[in-house]
Design a protein around this motif. Structure first.
Motif, PDB file in Angstrom:
ATOM      1  N   GLN A  78       1.106  -1.284   0.017  1.00 10.78           N
ATOM      2  CA  GLN A  78      -0.235  -0.024  -0.208  1.00 10.78           C
ATOM      3  C   GLN A  78       0.838   1.388   0.111  1.00 10.78           C
ATOM      4  O   GLN A  78       0.539   2.004  -0.709  1.00 10.78           O
ATOM      5  N   LEU A  81       1.664   1.521  -3.680  1.00 10.31           N
ATOM      6  CA  LEU A  81       1.201   2.507  -4.963  1.00 10.31           C
ATOM      7  C   LEU A  81       1.022   3.806  -4.316  1.00 10.31           C
ATOM      8  O   LEU A  81       0.027   4.019  -5.101  1.00 10.31           O
ATOM      9  N   ARG A  82       0.738   3.890  -2.898  1.00  6.40           N
ATOM     10  CA  ARG A  82       0.734   5.017  -3.252  1.00  6.40           C
ATOM     11  C   ARG A  82       1.592   6.110  -3.476  1.00  6.40           C
ATOM     12  O   ARG A  82       1.042   7.231  -4.184  1.00  6.40           O
ATOM     13  N   SER A  84       3.382   6.072  -5.519  1.00  4.10           N
ATOM     14  CA  SER A  84       3.065   5.439  -7.196  1.00  4.10           C
ATOM     15  C   SER A  84       2.354   6.452  -7.685  1.00  4.10           C
ATOM     16  O   SER A  84       2.147   7.059  -8.947  1.00  4.10           O
ATOM     17  N   GLN A  85       0.880   6.083  -7.224  1.00  2.00           N
ATOM     18  CA  GLN A  85      -0.519   6.854  -7.743  1.00  2.00           C
ATOM     19  C   GLN A  85       0.424   8.580  -7.309  1.00  2.00           C
ATOM     20  O   GLN A  85      -0.372  10.094  -8.237  1.00  2.00           O
ATOM     21  N   TYR A  88       1.837  10.052 -10.589  1.00  2.36           N
ATOM     22  CA  TYR A  88       1.075   9.716 -11.325  1.00  2.36           C
ATOM     23  C   TYR A  88       0.211  10.790 -11.831  1.00  2.36           C
ATOM     24  O   TYR A  88       0.168  11.335 -12.989  1.00  2.36           O
ATOM     25  N   ILE A 111      -3.530  -6.208  -9.981  1.00  2.46           N
ATOM     26  CA  ILE A 111      -3.375  -4.729  -9.284  1.00  2.46           C
ATOM     27  C   ILE A 111      -2.810  -4.097 -10.669  1.00  2.46           C
ATOM     28  O   ILE A 111      -2.954  -2.678 -11.277  1.00  2.46           O
ATOM     29  N   ALA A 114      -6.231  -2.176 -11.363  1.00  2.00           N
ATOM     30  CA  ALA A 114      -6.889  -1.582 -10.558  1.00  2.00           C
ATOM     31  C   ALA A 114      -5.690  -0.403 -10.323  1.00  2.00           C
ATOM     32  O   ALA A 114      -6.332   0.524 -10.148  1.00  2.00           O
ATOM     33  N   TYR A 115      -4.364  -0.295 -11.024  1.00  2.00           N
ATOM     34  CA  TYR A 115      -3.538   0.851 -10.706  1.00  2.00           C
ATOM     35  C   TYR A 115      -3.378   1.424 -12.413  1.00  2.00           C
ATOM     36  O   TYR A 115      -1.518   0.680 -12.618  1.00  2.00           O
ATOM     37  N   GLN A 116      -3.747   2.583 -12.377  1.00  2.00           N
ATOM     38  CA  GLN A 116      -2.775   3.453 -13.589  1.00  2.00           C
ATOM     39  C   GLN A 116      -1.595   3.494 -13.119  1.00  2.00           C
ATOM     40  O   GLN A 116      -0.771   3.626 -14.604  1.00  2.00           O
ATOM     41  N   SER A 117      -1.500   3.598 -11.824  1.00  2.00           N
ATOM     42  CA  SER A 117       0.108   4.127 -11.892  1.00  2.00           C
ATOM     43  C   SER A 117       1.723   3.625 -12.515  1.00  2.00           C
ATOM     44  O   SER A 117       2.809   3.580 -12.260  1.00  2.00           O
ATOM     45  N   ILE A 118       0.786   2.349 -11.918  1.00  2.00           N
ATOM     46  CA  ILE A 118       1.827   0.737 -12.531  1.00  2.00           C
ATOM     47  C   ILE A 118       1.973   0.675 -13.993  1.00  2.00           C
ATOM     48  O   ILE A 118       1.075   0.386 -14.723  1.00  2.00           O
TER      49      ILE A 118
END
Length: 307
Positions: A78, A81-82, A84-85, A88, A111, A114-118
């Protein structure tokens, strides 16, 4: 190309006691391979460096890193992901972002969906796969031929699962892990437990463990470094271990087995340790039934080392 390799923050205080005080060996191994290929690589650890997630984002943007890779498990995902977001959303030129580690190796499609930042996920062992990915991204080539990754096509948005990378059988050819974080931890008063990896895979098919699946890149069998190569790295790490006043952690799934091949390897390993006059505390994983034969011999062989 500037590359940042990041160990994110562990989510909860209880989990930090379990995970937060260990050096991320995967990042050290990957950094060593990339540096040997001439790439500029910086290692970060949010706990050791004392960075908040916001400060890490600012550091990445100001440093103009073009590729950022996080090594994660289920309690650091998490945080990655934060970060990365936020990159982004706020970076003028978002870096190419990669995740690696056990959890994301098995949840790659979910993943990325769900997450365009990755941008990509490196599955299984990362040294060779990430090196190939970096080579490809730095030359602006398509990623379709990079084994061991799952990625999102930047044009179509479609997710591609590339072939698994075959396990690397030439472990002696890999560079020794970089230990930037361990050295920084001593300076900042936030030391980390330092270790190495000698064997990859495991001969035991335990249902509660994924050492075969992950360390074998979805294959069975054990690959090992030569005793001379392993002891050479241990000798290089001895001053660092003395500074940390801790054990050298050997992260093999199981260090000793009843097999004849392993017994021969252990004898050669101990002889090489004695030849180099190395005596430092080791922490290793050993199954109880690994001592069902040659008990006295193997115990004597390891005499003087902490298990």
């Amino acid at each position: 190309m500037r590359i940042a390799l990041i160990n994110p923050e562990t989510e909860t205080p209880d989990m930090r006691e379990l995970y937060g005080h260990y050096e991320n060996l995967a990042l050290g191994l990957i950094a060593a391979q990339l540096r040997s290929a001439g790439y500029s690589v910086e290692l970060f650890d949010l706990r050791v460096d004392g960075f908040t997630e916001h400060e890490m984002v600012t550091k990445i943007i100001k440093g103009r890193f073009t590729l950022v890779a996080f090594s994660v498990n289920y309690v650091t995902l998490q945080s990655a992901l934060r970060i990365s977001q936020r990159l982004y959303q706020f970076a003028e030129a978002k870096p190419f972002i990669v995740l690696g580690g056990e959890h994301v190796s098995y949840e790659d499609v979910g993943i990325l969906t769900a997450y365009q930042s990755i941008d990509a996920i490196c599955r299984g062992e990362g040294e060779i796969s990430l090196k190939r990915l970096v080579d490809t991204v730095s030359n602006d080539f398509p990623l379709n031929d990079v084994d061991g990754i799952t990625f999102r096509d930047p044009q179509t948005g479609l997710i591609h699962i590339n072939n698994n990378r075959l396990p690397n059988s030439e472990l002696d050819g890999l560079s020794f892990a970089a230990h930037d974080i361990a050295h920084r931890g001593i300076k900042t008063g936030r030391p980390v437990k330092t270790g190495i990896l000698i064997n990859r895979g495991c001969p035991y098919p335990c249902v509660f463990c994924n050492a075969q699946r992950f360390l074998g890149n979805e294959s069975t069998g054990v690959r090992t470094r030569s005793p001379a190569n392993a002891v050479k790295e241990i000798a290089a790490l001895e001053p660092l271990i003395r500074q940390t006043k801790d054990y050298l952690h050997i992260y093999d799934a199981t260090f000793v087995t009843p097999s004849k091949e392993n017994r021969l390897w252990m004898n050669a390993f101990c002889e090489e340790m004695e030849r180099r006059e190395l005596s430092l505390p080791l922490n290793v994983f050993i199954r109880a039934d690994s001592f069902n034969i040659d008990k006295e011999k193997i115990t004597n062989c390891l005499c003087g080392y902490a298990l």
